[in-house]
Design an enzyme around this catalytic site. Structure first.
Site, PDB file in Angstrom:
ATOM      1  N   GLY A 169       0.784  -1.312   0.106  1.00 18.82           N
ATOM      2  CA  GLY A 169       0.042  -0.045   0.003  1.00 18.82           C
ATOM      3  C   GLY A 169       0.840   1.156  -0.126  1.00 18.82           C
ATOM      4  O   GLY A 169       2.180   1.163   0.146  1.00 18.82           O
ATOM      5  N   GLY A 171       0.665   5.780   0.615  1.00 20.85           N
ATOM      6  CA  GLY A 171      -0.064   7.129   1.093  1.00 20.85           C
ATOM      7  C   GLY A 171       0.732   8.030   0.513  1.00 20.85           C
ATOM      8  O   GLY A 171       1.652   8.277  -0.362  1.00 20.85           O
ATOM      9  N   ASP A 289      -8.329   5.426  18.339  1.00 24.10           N
ATOM     10  CA  ASP A 289      -8.958   5.177  17.042  1.00 24.10           C
ATOM     11  C   ASP A 289      -9.222   3.712  16.709  1.00 24.10           C
ATOM     12  O   ASP A 289      -8.920   3.342  15.485  1.00 24.10           O
ATOM     13  CB  ASP A 289      -7.927   5.928  15.932  1.00 24.10           C
TER      14      ASP A 289
END
Length: 599
Positions: A169, A171, A289
């Site tokens: 992945g 970002g 979170d």
């Protein structure tokens, strides 16, 4: 070093003046020394003492009560009690009875299993190793080889130590890659971050740049994603984490029939999440979170909390304290002396300290955090670690139903409306969710030590043995079908990987997406914010030095005996023991037709 050993309780009285005793103790402190004397102990069939010493040393470093109690039970069952699989002959019957009495008391008060519980055992084991292993080791070829190795520089991990298998992945300024450590063949996840982008993100407080790394370095726990290494280049700050391959709990919901999980699975996952949250809280940290996509599911069926970027402290003296002793430049920052303060300080944390910054995900935020959205900072009352248990209630509800109890609601009056429950949810599950979603944070289950004990005793968790679960000695009710790990690297080197990323960046840039400059270096002045970045966990060093696999082999045999009903284990007759045996006997079913299949 000598002064440290004199004070840490690992040496018997009077041996500190003997150079040979001190040499053995120094060898046992050093990962390279552990590798050589451990291999020699195995070769000479004296490895029980070495393994016991190593596990007790690890036990002494655990800073939180529940995990430490579980490890204390594990050591007793494995090495101390009569008939133990690796029973130590050097333990006196009186000491054995004393330890058993403390462990019996720990069922009601976990704090009694303190760092000193196994001091006498460790001291006796040390003397046994000195006479039975070390004296022969000193005149062996292995000893000479160790001395040569110790004279050489420690291997610092670097980019060329890994095979680069696949992209996972990315970002704005971070990429995650599936890698394999060449020396151990361990499959891991490498998180690559651009230093200049980190500096820009934390420009208001650059000292927070390494907060996530600090938290990961301090929170070694079975149900939290572990950090194996952290290192850097002139341009990049890199962390190498556990690779968890079966997705997260949100994906588990999406893949389940009817888009929800059954209560057997949810009970197990929520129990493990509670132990992870408790570990953070005892360290003076709140997660802030919690949601299904921040809980990863391993191929063994256990879960791990991930994404420590939102963690914040609620007490002084935590790993996020700028003056924390574990934030130095040594890559071996998790040594015993740096951790032991946790047991005394973490249990005296303020329950009333309140944070005022906003962090979390809409729909999972507790009311006391949601109200901050409409308040200027100067008048905010703030929140405590109780916000994590509200999020746990929302997460549990979503695992059981597939939706949140307050779907797409972010306003206080909407969040405090009555929760509606589907007819298929049990009375125990409903009651637990209601008590976790209590708008009064002082009544919310888990919010205080007393309410945490009440949470664990809730009828929803009937059948959970919290001590065995804390050391992963319970069989998960569901084991996912994990695909075999890819073995062939897609990239010949790190440079080849980055070239592939640059090609992707060029395509994105041509489409109008702004991209980072991955060749940009921070100024020399800004590099100081990364001076304590480098890290190698002590658990990883065991693997690097060849110690871990041998210990795991013995631990697996011990674990099987526990699960199948070890003779002399009084817990096997309890309802919780029956729960363990029932799942152990149905292990094959769980693999074949997904025991605990969703409703």
């Amino acid at each position: 070093m000598v002064e440290k050993f004199e004070k840490d309780g690992t040496l018997p009285a009077g041996v500190d003046s003997d150079p040979e005793h001190m040499e053995l103790r120094t060898i046992l402190e050093d990962p390279v020394g552990q590798k050589y004397i451990g291999a020699f102990a195995k070769k000479t069939l004296t490895h029980e003492s070495f393994f016991a010493w190593t596990e007790i040393q690890e036990y002494r470093s655990i800073p939180t009560a529940d995990y430490q109690r579980g490890m204390a039970m594990h050591i007793y069952q494995k090495y101390i009690k009569e008939g133990a699989i690796l029973q130590l002959g050097c333990v006196k019957p009186a000491d054995r009875q004393c330890i058993k009495a403390v462990l019996d008391q720990s069922k009601y008060d976990a704090s009694v299993t303190n760092n000193q519980l196994y001091d006498k055992v460790q001291q006796a084991v040390f003397i046994e190793m000195y006479h039975n292993t070390f004296q022969r080791f000193k005149v062996s070829d292995e000893y000479s080889e160790m001395r040569k190795m110790l004279r050489e520089t420690y291997n610092r991990v670097c980019l060329s130590d890994f095979d680069y298998i696949a992209q996972i992945g990315e970002g704005g300024f971070g990429r995650v890659v599936h890698v394999r450590k060449k020396s151990t063949m361990a499959h891991l996840a490498m998180k690559i971050q651009l230093k200049t982008a980190l500096l820009e993100t934390f420009s208001d407080d650059p000292n927070r740049i390494d907060n996530e790394r600090r938290v990961l370095a301090a929170t070694y726990h079975p149900f939290i994603v572990g950090m194996n290494y952290a290192f850097q280049t002139e341009t990049l700050a890199i962390m190498v984490l556990d690779l968890v391959t079966c997705g997260d709990l949100q994906e588990a919901i999406n893949q389940a029939p009817n888009k929800r999980l059954n209560e057997v699975r949810v009970q197990f996952y929520v129990a493990e999440i509670i132990l992870a949250l408790s570990h953070l809280h005892e360290l003076g940290l709140m997660f802030r979170d919690l949601k299904p996509c921040n809980v990863l599911l391993g191929q063994d069926g256990h879960v791990k909390l991930t994404d420590m970027g939102g963690v914040a402290e609620f007490a002084k003296g935590t790993c996020l304290d700028p003056m924390d002793s574990c934030s130095g430049s040594s890559p071996y920052m998790m040594e015993i002396g740096g951790q032991r303060k946790g047991n005394t300080e973490a249990r005296k944390l303020s329950q009333s300290h309140r944070r005022r910054s906003i962090m979390g995900t809409h729909g999972y935020m507790a009311p006391e955090m949601v109200i901050l959205l409409s308040q200027p900072r100067a008048v905010r009352k703030g929140y405590t670690k109780a916000v994590d248990f509200w999020s746990l209630g929302v997460t549990m509800y979503k695992l059981l139903t597939g939706v949140r109890p307050f779907e797409n609601k972010r306003f206080l009056n909407e969040i405090l409306t009555e929760v509606r429950f589907p007819p298929y949810m049990s009375a125990e599950a409903k009651d637990l969710v209601i008590r976790l979603l209590d708008g009064n944070e002082h009544r919310r289950l888990g919010a205080s030590p007393e309410l945490l004990a009440e949470l664990k005793a809730h009828p929803f968790f009937n059948g959970i043995d919290w001590v065995r679960l804390s050391v992963r000695h319970m069989i998960p009710p569901y084991v996912p079908d994990a695909k075999p790990l890819e073995q062939t690297p897609q990239y010949a080197s790190f440079d080849a990987l980055m070239e592939a990323y640059r090609t992707q960046d060029e395509a994105d840039r041509s489409g109008g997406t702004p991209m980072c400059d991955w060749t940009q270096k921070p100024s020399p002045a800004d590099q100081r914010f990364f001076q304590s970045w480098d890290f190698i966990s002590m658990q990883t060093l065991k693997i690097e030095m060849g110690i871990a696999n041998e210990m795991v082999s013995h631990d697996t045999n011990f674990k099987v005996r526990q699960l199948m009903g070890d003779p002399g284990d009084s817990s096997k007759a309890s309802p919780r023991g029956v729960f363990i045996l029932r799942h152990a006997n149905s292990m094959s079913a769980s693999r074949g037709n997904k025991l605990g299949k969703s409703m």
